[in-house]
Each structure stands twice: as C-alpha cells, then as structure tokens.
Enzyme design. Structure first.
Site, PDB file in Angstrom:
ATOM      1  N   ASN A 141       0.856  -1.187   0.000  1.00 53.02           N
ATOM      2  CA  ASN A 141       0.000   0.000   0.000  1.00 53.02           C
ATOM      3  C   ASN A 141       0.887   1.231   0.000  1.00 53.02           C
ATOM      4  OD1 ASN A 141      -2.841   1.095   0.332  1.00 53.02           O
ATOM      5  ND2 ASN A 141      -1.784   2.146   2.002  1.00 53.02           N
ATOM      6  N   GLU A 142       0.730   2.038  -1.019  1.00 52.65           N
ATOM      7  CA  GLU A 142       1.487   3.303  -1.089  1.00 52.65           C
ATOM      8  C   GLU A 142       2.942   3.125  -0.669  1.00 52.65           C
ATOM      9  OE1 GLU A 142      -0.733   6.225   1.127  1.00 52.65           O
ATOM     10  OE2 GLU A 142      -2.082   6.584  -0.553  1.00 52.65           O
ATOM     11  N   GLU A 170      -7.888   5.372  -4.284  1.00 50.97           N
ATOM     12  CA  GLU A 170      -8.408   5.946  -3.035  1.00 50.97           C
ATOM     13  C   GLU A 170      -8.645   7.430  -3.228  1.00 50.97           C
ATOM     14  OE1 GLU A 170      -5.873   5.646   0.374  1.00 50.97           O
ATOM     15  OE2 GLU A 170      -5.325   3.578  -0.034  1.00 50.97           O
TER      16      GLU A 170
HETATM   17  C1  GAL Z   1      -3.840   6.726   2.348  1.00 50.24           C
HETATM   18  C2  GAL Z   1      -3.643   5.290   2.801  1.00 50.24           C
HETATM   19  C3  GAL Z   1      -4.902   4.735   3.437  1.00 50.24           C
HETATM   20  C4  GAL Z   1      -5.459   5.708   4.431  1.00 50.24           C
HETATM   21  C5  GAL Z   1      -5.697   7.023   3.737  1.00 50.24           C
HETATM   22  C6  GAL Z   1      -6.309   8.067   4.623  1.00 50.24           C
HETATM   23  O1  GAL Z   1      -2.638   7.369   2.109  1.00 50.24           O
HETATM   24  O2  GAL Z   1      -3.282   4.482   1.717  1.00 50.24           O
HETATM   25  O3  GAL Z   1      -4.589   3.493   4.061  1.00 50.24           O
HETATM   26  O4  GAL Z   1      -4.560   5.874   5.474  1.00 50.24           O
HETATM   27  O5  GAL Z   1      -4.475   7.526   3.272  1.00 50.24           O
HETATM   28  O6  GAL Z   1      -6.514   9.267   3.922  1.00 50.24           O
END
Ligand code: GAL
Length: 655
Positions: A149-150, A307
């Site tokens: 993830n990221e 996301e």
């Molecule tokens: C992203 C991350 C997610 C969550 C989200 C909150 O960067 O991948 O898991 O933390 O931010 O905005």
C-alpha cells in the site's frame, strides 16, 4: 469488460471487515449492492490476522469474506498486506526498523515500520505473498492484485547500516568503478575523494551540506529499493495467479520520493490515490493536475483512482469537510481525465484506531446521512456513465514532469530557498486549466512531437538527451515554453559547461549573466504591466528577442520574457516568477504562436474535458452557467440544441 474485468466503471473502496464482527459483513455486502459497489480492496492491513505467529496462517475468515463478496457479485482487489508487518516481525527482527537521517531508530505501533532493504522483511513479505497467491490466485472473486500500500508512504528513506551496504552495491552497478564515481560526484571538491566503496555512507545528518550528487544518488537508490520490493511480490503473484492483473496504489500528489516513470511499465494498470489539499480553495485544480499526471503515467490508457475521500481526511492540519456535491465533482473530474475506477478509503468508517475521524462511504452515522445519499447517487451515475470507460482523453498541450529534477532542485544550498519545483508546475498548470486546456505530462526525454505546445517548468536537472529532445522539437515546428532555473545541471548535479543555462542556451537563444534572486517579499515590475517575485535574471540575448523587460529591480531594463525563433518553431523563456493574470497574459501570446485555441465562451471556474466522443463539464462556480454546446446529456437524458445549462456545483456529460 474493462481492464479489471468489470463491465462498467469500477466503484468501491478499501474494505476492512477484520475491524467488525461477522454479522456486520452481511450488512456491508447488502449496502454495497445498494450503493452500486462492484469492486473492493481487501486485506491491505491484515498481515497480523493472516499470519498471527511467524509461519502459521489463518485464512478461514478471509475465505468467508471473499465467498460472501463473490456471492453478491462484488469483485475483489486483493492486497498483499506487506505495508503493515505484524508486531512479532518488528520484535523478532529489531534490525529491520527504519533509521532516520538523524540516526533515530523508529518505533513500532504504526505501519510501514520496516527498512526497505531489510532481507528479513523481504523473506517475510514473500512468504505471506506466496501463501495468498496459492490460496486465492484463482478465486472467482479475484479481479486484481493490490501489492502493498502506497510504497514509501512513511519509510521512503532509511539510513541504517543495511541500507549503507545496499547503497554501495547499487553504486557499483551505476558507476562501475570508483574513479568513475569520484568523477561523477566531483569528490575533488572539499577533499571528499573515496578510496574504497566501503568508505561511502548514506547522506546522514552532517555538520554541513553533504555532497549533492551523493544525495541525489541516494534518492534514486531508495526509489529503486521500493520498486524492487514491489517487483518481488509482483513476480510471486504473476507465477501463482496467471492472467490476473497486478498493481499498486501510487500517491503522486503526496509522495515526492518515487520516480513513478520507472514504475509505470511494472504495473498492469496504473492506480493512484488522491486526497485534496482541503484547505486550498482551488484544490480542484490540483486534483485535475494529479489526474492528468496519472493518465500520463498510464501512457494515456485508463487508470484507477484507488483511493480518495468522501469528505474530510484525518491527517491534515485542519480537516475540511467536502460540501454537498463536491464528492461527485471530485470523482467525476478523475473520470473525465481518464479514471475507469472510483474508489475510496474506506468503505465503513472505523470505530477505533488512528483513522476514526476519516470520512468513509458508510459514515459513523450510517445510511441516514448526506454522505451515504451522495455515495449511492454517485454509484448510480457512474453506472450511467459506463460509455466513458476506456475512451481516450484528448489533450491539447504537454507539460514536462520529472521527479529526479524535482529532487535535485530542492537539495540544500540552491541560489534561493524560494525555488520550488511543484510550485512552478502548479502555477503554469493553473493557467492552462483556467484556459480549459487539457494537459498531458511527459518525461523530459519522452515523445513531444504530437503536441503544439510543450511547457517546461523549472527543469533544473536537464540531461543532454532531454536538451536534444527539446531542440529537435522546436526545429520541427514545436513551441517550447521554459521557465527559469532550467537546463542548469546534468544528472550528477554538475553544471553544464559555459554560461547558464548550459543545456538550453542554444534552443533559447540566450545566456544568463547572473542569477538575481529577489529578497523575501520583493516585487519587480515588468514593462507592459505585471508584477513578479522570487527570482530575476540578468539575461543576454544571443538570437532571442525580448518580449517583456524588467521595468525595475536588479535586472531593470533587461529581458524578462523572450522568444527565440529556431528551425520551424520557437522557444519562449520566462526568467522570473510570474503567476496569475500576468502569467496568463504571456501564455495567451504563446498559445497564438503555437496555434493552440482555448475553447471560447467557457467561464472561469468551469472545467471542460473531452473524453472520446463525450464532453464532461464541471461547474465549480457558485452560480449556474450556460455553455454553447449541443448534445444529449447522459445523466439527465435531456437534449440540448441551443446551449447546455449547468447548475452551480453540478456535472454534465454530453454526447
Ligand atoms: C492513504 C492510505 C490509506 C489511508 C488514507 C487516509 O494514504 O493508503 O490506508 O490511510 O491515506 O486518507
């Protein structure tokens, strides 16, 4: 079917059922169907639940989740959970914890608390990935693999001894022998010559500026280390789950530290996470820029918004909530710019943990909420917009984007602390957005030939190949627009020989006698109007003509904006920091030169993007507008012949 086997636009979000008792899962799936969800990302942070002690696995709960989703016709983007190593891992392998530049060993209890070069981490990540690949590689719900993830979210750079050793190996690969490295890094300066690779250290905090070429190589090395971690898991999945596409979620807005140009060929579909810089009133322009950049990384192919948020996040200084209809405007702006998926963090708001104040598709207040109503409405609208899927976006102009140059420009001891890469990119992008022009981003050495105009904001690091690329583009009839502090150094942060801007002197038809950074708050006037700040230059013309001169300040009387006709094209140069209307007025002349015509009659604050045969119009204004466009509106079914009416805050999609 789209790239992830979904017949429409993908819609859904991160789904973390492990935070809830099982009876809630049944409600989740029923509500997902109500909202039109067709894809969810599962298991992203579930490592400790899947492998509670080293080498023992508990998959039964995940079996049930996947079967439940499959039964409801919801496809799964299954994650490898390697962004959150379990507590037993950090405990058992204390040497795997990241070390900051200051030498502080980071504590556990968060996520991504591992050194990107840790061999123990790599072994553990491969083991859980193999288990998942074997168990679910052919599961009928599986649409896509979501690796990690990221990458580099919070552990972009580690300065531990393991990284030091790996860095030395990377340097041998890059430079071959020590003499070449010493020459590339200019180590005769300050007597920094290395007698062996073993003497080289990561750029830890030192009493003064560390060799900039060393720093730049360290940033490249770290970016490559994260890529290697991705590739390792990707290769495991490819072998165990043939035919299933594999991706990872980029975060191009928040992560400066990965050179994503190198990642794009490694993923089967580009996916990006985007969060608004919520306090900015014009944050939808930054959103558009990131969407254009993501599409460009995807080579123009469609991509997934993996996301974003339905409303406020929880990690900014002030977490500004989205106002009614902003959610749809944001989502559809990504779709207009090439996204074939609209996903959120996360499906159901968490009751506990660090992110409980983060918005979700299903808020703490449940279904009797405005957010839920907007989420279900968006799901229905995306289904109605399925014809947008896989349609190419029509770009008008190109802008050069380069992570390495960004890193180099913002190292220490530059001529002014006010020099900033993204600031310039955003300033130029904003004017193109306000002119309703759609932008493709290109690598400096990429193909420019199909664009009538190429904008190059502050490309401090310009390789000889990039300079040649720009020269050829202009010779062949292109219009190039370069902003200050470009063409200064090569890939080793070494000044191009001769007067500035060494790499671009010829194409721009000028030399710079001296940089004249301005004092904090100092303004300079250009003749013909317009104030500039931050930066000025003492420019000597050698073929270019001055189109604006400095009216006052340290460069008074000298050229400020120039144009050099060369071959069949022209190269413009802006030697100072212009923003807003003064920059727009220069750009208006550049458009004329380049034969670029901004669509007439579209008010400021209205976003207009063409995707395939469809035109997406987003009204960010507080008042209604009517545009001189004809066609059938996809969401309302209305046919318009003498103008399309777009109420304040709404989106219209015309065929
Ligand atoms: C992203 C991350 C997610 C969550 C989200 C909150 O960067 O991948 O898991 O933390 O931010 O905005």
């Amino acid at each position: 079917m789209g790239p992830v086997g979904i017949s429409g636009i993908a819609y859904g979000g991160d789904y973390n059922p492990e935070q809830w008792p099982e009876h809630v899962w049944v409600e989740d799936v029923a509500l997902m169907r109500e909202a039109g969800v067709n894809l969810v990302s599962v298991g992203i942070f579930a490592w400790a639940l899947l492998e509670p002690t080293e080498g023992t696995f508990t998959f039964d709960w995940l079996d049930r989740v996947l079967d439940l989703l499959h039964g409801a016709g919801i496809r799964v983007d299954l994650a490898t959970p390697t962004a959150a190593p379990p507590a037993w891992f950090a405990h058992r392998h204390p040497g795997s914890r990241p070390v900051t530049r200051e030498g502080r060993v980071l504590g556990a209890g968060g996520r991504q608390g591992f050194c990107p070069n840790s061999a123990e981490y790599a072994r553990a990540a491969v083991r859980i990935t193999e288990e998942l690949g074997r168990r679910y590689g052919r599961h009928p719900a599986l649409a896509l693999w979501h690796v990690h993830n990221e990458f580099a979210g919070v552990n972009a750079h580690c300065y531990c001894d393991t990284c030091a050793a790996a860095f030395r190996g990377w340097l041998r690969e890059r430079h071959g022998d020590l003499d070449t490295l010493n020459a590339a890094w200019g180590t005769s300066f300050w007597g920094q010559r290395y007698g062996s690779f073993g003497q080289i250290e990561p750029p830890r905090v030192a009493g003064t500026a560390v060799n900039p070429a060393l720093q730049l190589d360290y940033l490249r090395f770290c970016s490559d280390a994260h890529l290697a971690n991705y590739q390792r898991e990707r290769d495991v999945l490819r072998a165990l789950s043939p035919g299933v596409p594999i991706t990872t979620n980029f975060q191009i807005a928040n992560c400066k530290w990965l050179d994503y140009w190198k990642w794009t060929t490694e993923v089967d579909i580009v996916a990006n996470d985007h969060y608004l810089q919520a306090e900015r009133l014009d944050n939808h322009i930054e959103l558009a820029m990131c969407a254009d950049l993501t599409r460009s990384l995807a080579g123009g192919a469609s991509w997934l918004l993996m996301e974003h948020s339905t409303s406020a996040v929880n990690w900014q200084a002030r977490n500004i909530a989205k106002r009614p209809r902003e959610l749809a405007r944001n989502s559809l702006a990504h779709v207009a710019r090439g996204a074939d998926g609209v996903m959120f963090f996360q499906w159901r708001a968490s009751a506990f943990g660090a992110e409980k104040f983060h918005s979700a598709m299903l808020p703490q207040g449940g279904t009797d909420t405005r957010i839920w109503r907007e989420v279900t409405e968006l799901g229905a609208n995306l289904a109605a917009l399925r014809d947008l899927r896989e349609c190419p976006v029509a770009a008008d102009v190109a802008m050069v984007w380069d992570w390495e140059s960004w890193w180099a420009l913002e190292l220490d001891w530059r001529p002014s602390i006010d020099l900033a890469y993204r600031e310039r990119v955003e300033a130029y992008y904003e004017q193109l957005w306000r002119a309703h022009l759609t932008v493709d981003f290109v690598h400096p050495e990429g193909d420019l030939g199909r664009y009538p105009l190429v904008v190059v904001p502050s490309l401090y690091l310009t390789t000889p190949a990039a300079a040649k690329n720009f020269g050829g583009y202009v010779d062949n009839g292109g219009t190039l627009l370069v902003s200050y502090f470009s063409g200064i150094v090569d890939g080793n942060d070494t000044i191009h020989p001769g007067a500035y801007p060494g790499a671009l002197r010829d194409v721009l038809g000028l030399t710079i006698e001296e940089f004249l950074p301005l004092r904090g708050g100092e303004l300079v006037q250009l003749d013909g109007g317009g104030l500039a700040d931050v930066w000025a230059e003492d420019v000597n013309l050698s073929g270019a003509a001055a189109l604006r001169r400095y009216a006052d300040g340290p460069a008074a009387g000298g050229p400020a904006v120039t144009r050099h006709r060369r071959g069949d094209g022209q190269a413009w140069y802006v030697s100072t920091r212009l923003s807003g209307p003064p920059l727009a007025s220069v750009l208006a002349e550049v458009y004329r030169d380049a034969g670029v015509t901004p669509p007439p009659g579209v008010p400021d604050g209205v976003e207009l993007v063409r995707r395939g045969e469809l035109t997406v119009v987003i009204n960010h204004r507080a008042d209604d507008v009517t545009l001189d466009l004809a066609g059938t509106e996809l969401l309302t079914g209305e046919r318009s012949v003498d103008g399309v009416h777009v109420p304040a805050g709404l989106v219209r999609v015309l065929r």
